[in-house]
Design an enzyme around this catalytic site. Structure first.
Site, PDB file in Angstrom:
ATOM      1  CG  ASN A 171      61.707  31.889  30.759  1.00  0.00           C
ATOM      2  OD1 ASN A 171      61.022  31.119  30.573  1.00  0.00           O
ATOM      3  ND2 ASN A 171      63.070  31.836  30.895  1.00  0.00           N
ATOM      4  CB  SER A 247      60.935  25.082  39.092  1.00  0.00           C
ATOM      5  OG  SER A 247      59.649  24.169  39.185  1.00  0.00           O
ATOM      6  CD  GLU A 268      66.325  21.767  27.703  1.00  0.00           C
ATOM      7  OE1 GLU A 268      67.149  22.153  28.550  1.00  0.00           O
ATOM      8  OE2 GLU A 268      66.395  20.941  26.852  1.00  0.00           O
ATOM      9  CB  CYS A 303      67.297  28.611  31.994  1.00  0.00           C
ATOM     10  SG  CYS A 303      65.672  28.565  31.793  1.00  0.00           S
ATOM     11  CD  GLU A 482      63.479  21.655  24.565  1.00  0.00           C
ATOM     12  OE1 GLU A 482      63.703  22.884  25.228  1.00  0.00           O
ATOM     13  OE2 GLU A 482      62.220  21.288  24.680  1.00  0.00           O
TER      14      GLU A 482
HETATM   15  P1  ADP Z   1      57.834  28.798  37.650  1.00  0.00           P
HETATM   16  O1  ADP Z   1      58.747  28.655  39.052  1.00  0.00           O
HETATM   17  O2  ADP Z   1      58.951  29.737  36.795  1.00  0.00           O
HETATM   18  O3  ADP Z   1      56.608  28.934  37.750  1.00  0.00           O
HETATM   19  P2  ADP Z   1      57.306  25.955  37.296  1.00  0.00           P
HETATM   20  O4  ADP Z   1      58.150  25.077  37.152  1.00  0.00           O
HETATM   21  O5  ADP Z   1      56.514  26.110  38.414  1.00  0.00           O
HETATM   22  O6  ADP Z   1      58.086  27.469  36.994  1.00  0.00           O
HETATM   23  O7  ADP Z   1      56.104  25.883  36.436  1.00  0.00           O
HETATM   24  C1  ADP Z   1      56.436  25.593  34.816  1.00  0.00           C
HETATM   25  C2  ADP Z   1      55.392  25.121  34.136  1.00  0.00           C
HETATM   26  O8  ADP Z   1      55.167  23.625  35.088  1.00  0.00           O
HETATM   27  C3  ADP Z   1      54.103  25.796  34.312  1.00  0.00           C
HETATM   28  O9  ADP Z   1      53.369  25.523  33.089  1.00  0.00           O
HETATM   29  C4  ADP Z   1      53.329  25.194  35.402  1.00  0.00           C
HETATM   30  O10 ADP Z   1      51.912  25.427  35.318  1.00  0.00           O
HETATM   31  C5  ADP Z   1      53.788  23.782  35.380  1.00  0.00           C
HETATM   32  N1  ADP Z   1      53.322  23.076  36.548  1.00  0.00           N
HETATM   33  C6  ADP Z   1      53.566  23.459  37.969  1.00  0.00           C
HETATM   34  N2  ADP Z   1      53.221  22.438  38.729  1.00  0.00           N
HETATM   35  C7  ADP Z   1      52.978  21.289  38.016  1.00  0.00           C
HETATM   36  C8  ADP Z   1      52.662  19.982  38.244  1.00  0.00           C
HETATM   37  N3  ADP Z   1      52.680  19.408  39.556  1.00  0.00           N
HETATM   38  N4  ADP Z   1      52.625  19.081  37.075  1.00  0.00           N
HETATM   39  C9  ADP Z   1      52.783  19.337  35.933  1.00  0.00           C
HETATM   40  N5  ADP Z   1      53.059  20.819  35.510  1.00  0.00           N
HETATM   41  C10 ADP Z   1      53.233  21.650  36.682  1.00  0.00           C
END
Ligand code: ADP
Ligand code: MG
Length: 503
Positions: A171, A247, A268, A303, A482
């Protein structure tokens, strides 16, 4: 071979399409662009048109290992450098980033659909501020003296943690990356960043620029998907700290993996930030404040978006009408056009999620949903992921639109009568990131500031994260802070106690 800008004399590249191509197909490890070991790439799409603008390296565990090994070796030298010297280099990065504000702004607008004037240029300027702020703190990595016994000098010193794994979302990817990378580096760590799959190109450009100044290997960048590239970064034995923005769901996964290794983690996560408006507020300022609080210019993809607005009953209807009228006047259109206020949603997946909430709101008995702003008429944008901002009233408190983070241009407004009633509602979600109170009664405002469950409470304003002010949530909104000196000291360093017996 791609037309790849490598020279340190490179002027800003204002042709965003050319720059997107130039940033395609590689990670950045050890100060150099390197292709993914698998040879695989994935498409990066302009959400305003649906066209592919470039391809990102699809990182996996092998790329993670390569980056972490390089970072680990480089960190040992970096940590030996005087901390003010490290800070001075980070400050130099700020100056270089400032020269590139316009190109970074154009590329992030192309890549994420955020409007150039209202969002993208602001983000590009802010990252320079963040590098500048932390660069100035190199001399502040101080410890303490501790009274222990006569003839024993007992002190604490602060040491870096080692290699930091940073996982960022899409974002405000440059900003959220800068909040992690700048303090981590000044503190003497090396970083490996995993970018979000939706927005990998602009952050790679930032990393490339900054690598012209920093020693190779302390700031590395991988692109790839969460489970394939993010998870191995968290799990890598040489990663000694993880900092994550994203998330709640993935935050829990990351936190569990970090717990397994017994390493510290900063999280965060989401928010469902309430805005409390009292009848004695400065009406016009507060209506304008509601538009910025809701981050409509970022399509609500924030957020801290004020996605629940509670308005004291005597001014409720006037407030809803004034707000709707103002949102209606906002221009939705081509993110690269200077006239545009509101751009697009980031991806089809997010578009579907937001649309589902809107449909659910409209289907709720008794609820009213007002769609504001006209859809863009330009035929070139007909495949664009535009969603009209929505203002809902008369939703029940337990509606998913009121309890869950929508991450879209959707806000819900409610009337209230009593302070205790509105406080209970404001605190009545699993989140606790930010809140704002709008009143000219300082006594009421300050009491609420103390009692609102949030990491950040603002009275009569609702700014985004600022350098120098600790930022981070409570409850399901996260762990740790942060953006401040204290956050750098607490989350990117540990304290070592040294005792000297001179008896
Ligand atoms: P959104 O729902 O906005 O996509 P996410 O939490 O899914 O938010 O993604 C935030 C970041 O976390 C991205 O860089 C994504 O690739 C990463 N991510 C997603 N799944 C995992 C995981 N299992 N382990 C580590 N990083 C992850
Ligand atoms: Mg995701």
């Amino acid at each position: 071979m791609l037309d790849r800008p490598q020279s340190t004399a490179e002027a800003p590249i204002l042709d965003e399409r050319r720059l997107a191509q130039a940033m395609s197909g590689h990670h950045l490890i050890g100060g150099r662009f390197v292709p993914p070991k698998s040879g695989k790439t994935f498409a990066v799409v302009n959400p305003a048109t649906g066209e592919e603008i470039g391809r990102a390296a699809e990182g996996d565990a092998a790329d993670v290992d390569a980056a972490v090994q390089v970072a680990d070796a480089a960190q040992k030298e970096w940590a030996k450098m005087a901390s003010r010297k490290r800070g001075a280099l980070v400050s130099q990065c700020a100056a270089l980033l400032r020269e590139h504000v316009e190109e970074l702004a154009r590329l992030i607008a192309l890549e994420t659909g955020k409007a150039l004037r209202t969002e993208s240029r602001v983000e590009a300027n802010t990252i320079a501020d963040i590098f500048e702020f932390f660069g100035g703190l190199g001399g502040e990595l101080k410890g303490e003296t501790v009274p222990f016994a006569p003839n024993v000098l007992s002190v604490t010193i602060r040491e870096p943690l080692g290699v930091v794994g940073a996982i960022i979302p899409w974002n405000v990817p440059m900003l959220l990356m800068a909040l992690k990378v700048a303090p981590a580096l000044v503190a003497g760590n090396a970083v490996v960043v995993k970018s979000a799959e939706e927005a990998p190109l602009t952050v790679l450009r930032v990393c490339e620029l900054v690598n012209r100044i920093l020693p190779p290997g302390i700031y590395n960048m991988l692109s790839g998907f969460g489970p394939e590239c993010g998870a191995p970064l968290v799990a890598h034995p040489k990663v000694r700290k993880v900092t994550f923005t994203g998330s709640v769901e993935v935050g829990r996964i990351v936190s569990k993996a970090a717990a397994e290794k017994l390493i510290p983690v900063t999280l965060e996560l989401g928010g469902k930030s309430p805005m409390l408006v009292f009848a004695d507020c400065d009406f016009e300022k507060t209506v304008a404040g509601a538009l910025t609080s809701m981050r409509f210019t970022r399509q609500g993809q924030s957020c801290t978006a004020a996605s629940r607005i509670y308005v004291e009953r005597p001014i409720f209807q006037r407030f809803v009408d004034a707000m709707a009228e103002r949102v209606d006047a906002m221009v939705m259109g081509d993110p690269l056009d200077e006239k545009t206020d509101i751009g697009t949603i980031i991806s089809k997946e997010q578009f579907g999620k937001v649309q589902k909430y809107i449909d659910q709101g409209k289907a709720t008995a008794g609820a009213d949903g007002r769609a504001c702003s006209a859809m863009p008429s330009d035929p070139a944008l007909k495949k664009g992921l535009f969603i009209r901002p929505h203002i809902f009233t008369n939703l029940p408190d337990d509606s998913p639109l009121v309890q869950e983070e929508i991450f879209g241009p959707v806000t819900c407004i409610f009337p209230f009568d009593e302070v205790e009633e509105v406080l209970a509602k404001a605190n009545g979600t699993e989140y606790g990131l930010a809140a704002s109170v709008w009143t000219n009664n300082l006594k009421v405002g300050m009491e609420l500031a103390h009692r609102l469950e949030a990491g950040l409470v603002q009275l009569n304003q609702n700014l985004v994260v600022q350098a120098n002010l600790s930022y981070g949530g409570v409850k399901s909104s996260g762990l740790g802070k942060e953006a401040s000196l204290e956050a750098m000291l607490e989350h990117f360093m540990h304290k070592k106690t040294i005792m000297v017996n001179y008896a």
